[in-house]
Scaffold this motif. Structure first.
Motif, PDB file in Angstrom:
ATOM      1  N   GLU A 147       0.738  -0.990  -0.144  1.00 10.47           N
ATOM      2  CA  GLU A 147       0.059  -0.213   0.228  1.00 10.47           C
ATOM      3  C   GLU A 147       0.658   1.301   0.001  1.00 10.47           C
ATOM      4  O   GLU A 147       1.886   1.577   0.757  1.00 10.47           O
ATOM      5  N   LEU A 148       0.325   2.310  -0.881  1.00 10.53           N
ATOM      6  CA  LEU A 148       1.382   3.310  -0.752  1.00 10.53           C
ATOM      7  C   LEU A 148       0.503   4.617   0.326  1.00 10.53           C
ATOM      8  O   LEU A 148      -0.658   4.548   0.524  1.00 10.53           O
ATOM      9  N   ALA A 149       1.875   5.131   0.872  1.00 10.83           N
ATOM     10  CA  ALA A 149       1.381   6.339   1.665  1.00 10.83           C
ATOM     11  C   ALA A 149       1.184   7.424   1.012  1.00 10.83           C
ATOM     12  O   ALA A 149       1.674   7.690  -0.112  1.00 10.83           O
ATOM     13  N   ASP A 150       0.654   8.655   1.442  1.00 13.84           N
ATOM     14  CA  ASP A 150       0.397   9.705   0.867  1.00 13.84           C
ATOM     15  C   ASP A 150       1.843  10.294   0.496  1.00 13.84           C
ATOM     16  O   ASP A 150       2.573  10.401   1.429  1.00 13.84           O
ATOM     17  N   SER A 151       1.890  10.773  -0.607  1.00 11.63           N
ATOM     18  CA  SER A 151       3.121  11.418  -1.219  1.00 11.63           C
ATOM     19  C   SER A 151       2.921  12.350  -2.278  1.00 11.63           C
ATOM     20  O   SER A 151       1.689  12.210  -2.696  1.00 11.63           O
ATOM     21  N   SER A 152       3.816  13.150  -2.613  1.00  8.07           N
ATOM     22  CA  SER A 152       3.939  14.029  -3.906  1.00  8.07           C
ATOM     23  C   SER A 152       4.267  13.310  -5.095  1.00  8.07           C
ATOM     24  O   SER A 152       4.127  14.040  -6.172  1.00  8.07           O
ATOM     25  N   MET A 153       4.336  11.800  -5.151  1.00  8.71           N
ATOM     26  CA  MET A 153       4.825  11.295  -6.228  1.00  8.71           C
ATOM     27  C   MET A 153       3.538  10.735  -7.009  1.00  8.71           C
ATOM     28  O   MET A 153       2.444  10.784  -6.566  1.00  8.71           O
ATOM     29  N   VAL A 154       3.585  10.853  -8.500  1.00  9.86           N
ATOM     30  CA  VAL A 154       2.642  10.354  -9.280  1.00  9.86           C
ATOM     31  C   VAL A 154       2.971   8.688  -9.551  1.00  9.86           C
ATOM     32  O   VAL A 154       4.002   8.425  -9.774  1.00  9.86           O
ATOM     33  N   ALA A 155       1.690   7.979  -9.395  1.00 14.64           N
ATOM     34  CA  ALA A 155       1.797   6.645  -9.242  1.00 14.64           C
ATOM     35  C   ALA A 155       0.711   5.982 -10.245  1.00 14.64           C
ATOM     36  O   ALA A 155      -0.408   6.625 -10.624  1.00 14.64           O
ATOM     37  N   TRP A 156       1.408   4.937 -10.939  1.00 11.29           N
ATOM     38  CA  TRP A 156       0.563   4.188 -11.699  1.00 11.29           C
ATOM     39  C   TRP A 156       0.324   2.800 -11.467  1.00 11.29           C
ATOM     40  O   TRP A 156       1.295   2.285 -10.928  1.00 11.29           O
ATOM     41  N   PRO A 157      -0.826   2.245 -11.135  1.00 10.10           N
ATOM     42  CA  PRO A 157      -0.827   0.692 -10.860  1.00 10.10           C
ATOM     43  C   PRO A 157      -0.155  -0.259 -11.621  1.00 10.10           C
ATOM     44  O   PRO A 157      -0.351   0.033 -13.043  1.00 10.10           O
ATOM     45  N   LEU A 158       0.489  -1.269 -11.368  1.00  9.66           N
ATOM     46  CA  LEU A 158       0.882  -2.639 -12.132  1.00  9.66           C
ATOM     47  C   LEU A 158       0.177  -3.699 -11.886  1.00  9.66           C
ATOM     48  O   LEU A 158      -0.651  -3.674 -10.591  1.00  9.66           O
ATOM     49  N   SER A 159       0.389  -4.559 -12.270  1.00  6.89           N
ATOM     50  CA  SER A 159      -0.306  -5.883 -12.014  1.00  6.89           C
ATOM     51  C   SER A 159       0.193  -6.441 -10.595  1.00  6.89           C
ATOM     52  O   SER A 159       1.447  -6.199 -10.147  1.00  6.89           O
ATOM     53  N   PRO A 160      -0.775  -6.777  -9.676  1.00  7.86           N
ATOM     54  CA  PRO A 160      -0.612  -7.085  -8.331  1.00  7.86           C
ATOM     55  C   PRO A 160       0.338  -8.081  -8.106  1.00  7.86           C
ATOM     56  O   PRO A 160       0.792  -8.949  -8.969  1.00  7.86           O
ATOM     57  N   LEU A 290       7.106   0.004 -19.290  1.00  6.41           N
ATOM     58  CA  LEU A 290       6.863  -0.569 -17.875  1.00  6.41           C
ATOM     59  C   LEU A 290       5.262  -1.114 -17.680  1.00  6.41           C
ATOM     60  O   LEU A 290       5.102  -2.259 -17.238  1.00  6.41           O
ATOM     61  N   ARG A 291       4.450  -0.101 -17.663  1.00  7.85           N
ATOM     62  CA  ARG A 291       3.053  -0.343 -17.561  1.00  7.85           C
ATOM     63  C   ARG A 291       2.611  -1.307 -18.648  1.00  7.85           C
ATOM     64  O   ARG A 291       1.704  -2.185 -18.039  1.00  7.85           O
ATOM     65  N   ASN A 292       3.001  -1.348 -19.889  1.00  5.22           N
ATOM     66  CA  ASN A 292       2.637  -2.289 -20.830  1.00  5.22           C
ATOM     67  C   ASN A 292       3.070  -3.761 -20.495  1.00  5.22           C
ATOM     68  O   ASN A 292       2.414  -4.591 -20.518  1.00  5.22           O
ATOM     69  N   GLU A 293       4.283  -3.454 -19.944  1.00  2.75           N
ATOM     70  CA  GLU A 293       4.712  -5.196 -19.591  1.00  2.75           C
ATOM     71  C   GLU A 293       4.332  -5.612 -18.453  1.00  2.75           C
ATOM     72  O   GLU A 293       3.881  -7.053 -18.332  1.00  2.75           O
ATOM     73  N   PHE A 294       4.124  -4.919 -17.378  1.00  3.43           N
ATOM     74  CA  PHE A 294       3.396  -5.402 -16.176  1.00  3.43           C
ATOM     75  C   PHE A 294       2.071  -4.713 -16.015  1.00  3.43           C
ATOM     76  O   PHE A 294       1.828  -4.198 -14.843  1.00  3.43           O
ATOM     77  N   ALA A 295       1.181  -4.921 -16.933  1.00  2.62           N
ATOM     78  CA  ALA A 295      -0.129  -4.277 -16.925  1.00  2.62           C
ATOM     79  C   ALA A 295      -0.896  -4.856 -15.772  1.00  2.62           C
ATOM     80  O   ALA A 295      -0.912  -6.026 -15.376  1.00  2.62           O
ATOM     81  N   ASN A 296      -1.678  -4.019 -15.143  1.00  2.00           N
ATOM     82  CA  ASN A 296      -2.705  -4.229 -14.164  1.00  2.00           C
ATOM     83  C   ASN A 296      -3.865  -4.819 -14.704  1.00  2.00           C
ATOM     84  O   ASN A 296      -4.475  -4.136 -15.293  1.00  2.00           O
ATOM     85  N   ASN A 297      -3.914  -6.053 -14.321  1.00  2.00           N
ATOM     86  CA  ASN A 297      -4.998  -6.983 -14.921  1.00  2.00           C
ATOM     87  C   ASN A 297      -5.657  -7.771 -13.760  1.00  2.00           C
ATOM     88  O   ASN A 297      -5.114  -7.976 -12.742  1.00  2.00           O
TER      89      ASN A 297
END
Length: 297
Positions: A147-160, A290-297
């Motif tokens: 789980e992500l803590a609140d931060s100023s970073m931009v985040a995109w989900p990957l496959s669990p 990276l997102r395409n390789e480890f897509a969140n599905n």
């Protein structure tokens, strides 16, 4: 007034021969053209263009200044082109931070393929299971599990990050195949993490909406999952590890999945980019791949 704009107006005036023509070419009023020329002449303390009611021509100083202005403006255009090209084509060093096991087994092969595709890119990969401060460590792309803590970073989900239980065929032949999570209590388990009475290890399995918890026991524990996988391959017990890594050993027949009807533990995984850092082509392209390789599905 802006010096480079003034130079651009002056060069156009020298080439086109009239303020009206310059005004049309640069989409500004003739009065503004005259202001730019006057500002240049005032700053330089000399006349650059002799103007009469019928014609205009450069002074001797104006001709020399014109030649130098052309060089300066050309250099400015080349500098802009370099930046625009860098924004369009990935190049330069990308500093990546990732967890140790995921980085070693899953991310490293992706990076080598990526480098083959983009020859102008270099990657500095650091692997650590601790949460880093991107500002201090200069990480440009960060992969985190959990789980992500609140931060100023931009985040995109990957496959669990999914975990499955496995054992070598030799172990199963000698000790039998566990049929339920509770059966694992009678098996040698290879446990990730060190002994701690305060925080005992728990393996969670889910089936048909019900969750079963197991406290694995075994003679070997380690904070390095690679060591546990090698032990599993040698037939020393049941290990719980990342599906992306273990599926290759399963396909080769070196390991057998234990409890295939159960869903093992799963943790969210994200790729993060510090928001204060402008996303150049090298970062944007790498994250997209990276997102395409480890897509969140």
């Amino acid at each position: 007034m802006d010096r480079l704009t003034g130079m651009k107006v002056f060069v156009k005036a020298a080439e086109l021969g009239s303020f009206a023509a310059v005004a049309d070419a640069l989409e500004m009023s003739p009065q503004m053209v005259a202001k730019h020329i006057a500002a240049l002449e005032s700053r330089l303390g000399t006349a650059l263009i002799n103007r009469t009611t019928r014609r205009q021509h450069l002074t001797d100083i104006g001709r020399s200044y014109y030649e130098r202005c052309r060089v300066v403006l050309s250099e400015v255009e080349e500098a802009d082109a370099v930046v625009l090209n860098m924004q369009a084509t990935p190049s330069g060093i990308i500093r990546v931070n990732a967890p140790v096991t995921f980085g070693s087994y899953a991310l490293a092969p992706f990076i080598t393929h990526y480098l083959a595709t983009w020859p102008e890119v270099q990657v500095e990969l650091t692997l650590s299971d601790r949460i880093i401060n991107p500002g201090e460590e200069e990480a440009e792309v960060i992969i985190r599990i959990g789980e992500l803590a609140d931060s100023s970073m931009v985040a995109w989900p990957l496959s669990p990050y999914r975990l499955i239980a496995c054992a070598a065929p030799s172990y199963i032949q000698q000790y039998g195949l566990p049929l339920t999570p509770s059966d694992l209590q009678h098996h040698a388990c290879l446990v990730y993490g060190l002994w701690s009475a305060a925080m005992p290890c728990r393996w969670m399995f889910r089936k048909e909406g019900k969750t079963e918890e197991v406290r694995p026991e075994g003679r070997l524990r380690s904070n390095d999952w690679k060591a546990l996988m090698h032990a599993a391959l040698e037939g020393y017990g049941v290990t719980l590890g990342p599906e992306d890594v273990l599926k290759e050993e399963i396909n080769k027949g070196h390991l057998v999945r234990v409890l295939p009807d159960y869903e093992g533990p799963s943790r969210p995984m994200h790729v993060l980019v510090p928001s204060a850092r402008k996303q150049t082509a090298k970062i944007r392209c790498f994250v997209e791949a990276l997102r395409n390789e480890f897509a969140n599905n």
